[in-house]
Motif scaffolding. Structure first.
Motif, mmCIF file in Angstrom:
data_model
loop_
_atom_site.group_PDB
_atom_site.id
_atom_site.type_symbol
_atom_site.label_atom_id
_atom_site.label_comp_id
_atom_site.label_asym_id
_atom_site.label_seq_id
_atom_site.Cartn_x
_atom_site.Cartn_y
_atom_site.Cartn_z
ATOM 1 N N SER A 131 103.660 30.182 -42.474
ATOM 2 C CA SER A 131 104.740 29.593 -41.684
ATOM 3 C C SER A 131 104.483 29.830 -40.200
ATOM 4 C CB SER A 131 106.083 30.214 -42.080
ATOM 5 O OG SER A 131 106.119 31.569 -41.696
ATOM 6 N N ARG A 132 105.149 29.050 -39.385
ATOM 7 C CA ARG A 132 104.973 29.142 -37.933
ATOM 8 C C ARG A 132 105.302 30.551 -37.442
ATOM 9 N NH1 ARG A 132 104.705 25.737 -33.479
ATOM 10 N NH2 ARG A 132 105.823 26.460 -31.637
ATOM 11 N N SER A 133 106.380 31.112 -37.968
ATOM 12 C CA SER A 133 106.776 32.453 -37.518
ATOM 13 C C SER A 133 105.736 33.501 -37.908
ATOM 14 C CB SER A 133 108.149 32.824 -38.074
ATOM 15 O OG SER A 133 108.131 32.850 -39.481
ATOM 16 N N GLN A 134 105.143 33.362 -39.110
ATOM 17 C CA GLN A 134 104.111 34.309 -39.530
ATOM 18 C C GLN A 134 102.858 34.180 -38.675
ATOM 19 O OE1 GLN A 134 103.971 36.868 -41.933
ATOM 20 N NE2 GLN A 134 106.163 36.583 -41.656
ATOM 21 N N VAL A 135 102.494 32.943 -38.363
ATOM 22 C CA VAL A 135 101.317 32.732 -37.513
ATOM 23 C C VAL A 135 101.543 33.383 -36.160
ATOM 24 C CG1 VAL A 135 99.929 31.008 -36.293
ATOM 25 C CG2 VAL A 135 100.583 30.627 -38.686
ATOM 26 N N PHE A 136 102.717 33.187 -35.570
ATOM 27 C CA PHE A 136 102.988 33.766 -34.253
ATOM 28 C C PHE A 136 103.092 35.291 -34.323
ATOM 29 C CE2 PHE A 136 103.776 29.434 -33.062
ATOM 30 C CZ PHE A 136 103.431 29.408 -31.716
ATOM 31 N N LYS A 137 103.596 35.812 -35.429
ATOM 32 C CA LYS A 137 103.669 37.267 -35.592
ATOM 33 C C LYS A 137 102.263 37.868 -35.590
ATOM 34 C CE LYS A 137 104.252 40.503 -39.188
ATOM 35 N NZ LYS A 137 104.060 40.521 -40.599
ATOM 36 N N TRP A 138 101.364 37.280 -36.400
ATOM 37 C CA TRP A 138 99.996 37.787 -36.459
ATOM 38 C C TRP A 138 99.257 37.519 -35.150
ATOM 39 C CZ3 TRP A 138 98.191 41.223 -39.703
ATOM 40 C CH2 TRP A 138 98.829 41.398 -40.925
ATOM 41 N N TYR A 139 99.510 36.378 -34.532
ATOM 42 C CA TYR A 139 98.871 36.050 -33.258
ATOM 43 C C TYR A 139 99.231 37.101 -32.212
ATOM 44 C CZ TYR A 139 97.316 33.354 -29.236
ATOM 45 O OH TYR A 139 96.671 32.944 -28.105
ATOM 46 N N LYS A 140 100.506 37.456 -32.152
ATOM 47 C CA LYS A 140 100.959 38.462 -31.184
ATOM 48 C C LYS A 140 100.312 39.816 -31.472
ATOM 49 C CE LYS A 140 105.055 40.742 -29.400
ATOM 50 N NZ LYS A 140 106.473 41.000 -29.580
ATOM 51 N N ALA A 141 100.263 40.187 -32.765
ATOM 52 C CA ALA A 141 99.682 41.483 -33.128
ATOM 53 C C ALA A 141 98.206 41.559 -32.732
ATOM 54 C CB ALA A 141 99.847 41.722 -34.628
ATOM 55 N N PHE A 142 97.458 40.490 -32.988
ATOM 56 C CA PHE A 142 96.036 40.488 -32.624
ATOM 57 C C PHE A 142 95.852 40.424 -31.108
ATOM 58 C CE2 PHE A 142 95.391 38.560 -37.021
ATOM 59 C CZ PHE A 142 94.997 39.765 -37.580
ATOM 60 N N SER A 143 96.750 39.733 -30.425
ATOM 61 C CA SER A 143 96.685 39.659 -28.955
ATOM 62 C C SER A 143 96.930 41.020 -28.326
ATOM 63 C CB SER A 143 97.716 38.678 -28.427
ATOM 64 O OG SER A 143 97.458 37.383 -28.884
ATOM 65 N N GLU A 144 97.761 41.823 -28.973
ATOM 66 C CA GLU A 144 98.090 43.148 -28.443
ATOM 67 C C GLU A 144 97.078 44.213 -28.847
ATOM 68 O OE1 GLU A 144 102.066 43.714 -29.882
ATOM 69 O OE2 GLU A 144 102.944 42.486 -28.293
ATOM 70 N N GLY A 145 96.008 43.803 -29.536
ATOM 71 C CA GLY A 145 94.940 44.753 -29.826
ATOM 72 C C GLY A 145 94.794 45.169 -31.271
ATOM 73 N N ARG A 146 95.586 44.645 -32.149
ATOM 74 C CA ARG A 146 95.446 45.015 -33.557
ATOM 75 C C ARG A 146 94.101 44.517 -34.073
ATOM 76 N NH1 ARG A 146 99.494 44.715 -38.585
ATOM 77 N NH2 ARG A 146 97.933 44.906 -40.202
ATOM 78 N N GLU A 147 93.414 45.367 -34.829
ATOM 79 C CA GLU A 147 92.104 45.016 -35.364
ATOM 80 C C GLU A 147 92.144 44.773 -36.872
ATOM 81 O OE1 GLU A 147 89.174 44.416 -33.810
ATOM 82 O OE2 GLU A 147 90.300 44.571 -31.944
ATOM 83 N N SER A 148 93.027 45.466 -37.574
ATOM 84 C CA SER A 148 93.080 45.367 -39.031
ATOM 85 C C SER A 148 93.735 44.058 -39.462
ATOM 86 C CB SER A 148 93.867 46.542 -39.612
ATOM 87 O OG SER A 148 94.021 46.381 -41.006
ATOM 88 N N ILE A 149 93.117 43.407 -40.423
ATOM 89 C CA ILE A 149 93.642 42.151 -40.951
ATOM 90 C C ILE A 149 94.540 42.415 -42.155
ATOM 91 C CG2 ILE A 149 92.945 39.961 -42.005
ATOM 92 C CD1 ILE A 149 90.426 40.139 -40.296
ATOM 93 N N LYS A 150 94.379 43.571 -42.765
ATOM 94 C CA LYS A 150 95.146 43.905 -43.968
ATOM 95 C C LYS A 150 96.590 44.254 -43.621
ATOM 96 C CE LYS A 150 91.204 45.624 -46.517
ATOM 97 N NZ LYS A 150 90.601 46.751 -47.193
#
Length: 146
Positions: A39-58
Motif C-alpha cells: 500500500s502507499r502508506s507502507q511504501v512511504f513508511k519503508w521509504y522514510k525508514a531507509f532514507s533515515e539510514g535503516r539498513e535492515s530489510i527484515k
C-alpha cells in the motif's frame, strides 16, 4: 506473501539509494507488482525508514507472547487423533486434547496440511419414477421443473 514484501522492500531501498522520490517509488512498485504491491502508506513508511539510514530489510521482532501450543508433541497428538477417527471436528479434538479451537485449526490446516471436505448428498441417477415424482411435486408448488 512475505517473500513478495521482502522483494518490494529491496526495491524501495534501491530506489532510495538512487534518490528517487517516494511517489516515484510507489508508482514503480505498482507497475511491477500490480494489485500485489504494498500500500502507499507502507511504501512511504519503508521509504522514510531507509532514507533515515535503516539498513535492515527484515521486519523487527514484535512484542507479544509467542505461541506455545503448537509444539511437536501437540502435532503428534492431533495427527494420531485424526488418524484414529477422521470424523472428529475441531471442537472435539480441542476438548479431547485441552487445546484452543484456533490452535487445533492452525495445526490441522497449516502444520499438517489437512482440510475438511464436505459434499452435499444429491442423487445423481434418478429412476423414471423419481423423475415423474419430482415433476409432480414441482408443478403442484407452482414452480417450473428444470
Amino acid at each position: 506473501m512475505e517473500e513478495r514484501n521482502f522483494e518490494q522492500r529491496c526495491a524501495i531501498k534501491f530506489c532510495v539509494k538512487l534518490r528517487e522520490t517516494g511517489t516515484e517509488t510507489f508508482n514503480k512498485l505498482k507497475q511491477a507488482y500490480g494489485k500485489h504491491a504494498l500500500s502507499r502508506s507502507q511504501v512511504f513508511k519503508w521509504y522514510k525508514a531507509f532514507s533515515e539510514g535503516r539498513e535492515s530489510i527484515k521486519d523487527e521482532s514484535r512484542s507479544g507472547r509467542p505461541s506455545t501450543s503448537i509444539t511437536d508433541k501437540n502435532l503428534e497428538k492431533v495427527r494420531a487423533l485424526v488418524r484414529s477417527d477422521r470424523r472428529l471436528t475441531v471442537r472435539m479434538i480441542a476438548s479431547e486434547l485441552n487445546l484452543n479451537n484456533i490452535t487445533v485449526h492452525q495445526i490441522l490446516t497449516q502444520e499438517l496440511a489437512m482440510g475438511k471436505w464436505c459434499a452435499k448428498i444429491v442423487p445423481k441417477n434418478l429412476t423414471i419414477e423419481q423423475k415423474d415424482n419430482q415433476k409432480d411435486v414441482s408443478s403442484s408448488s407452482g414452480t417450473d421443473p428444470k
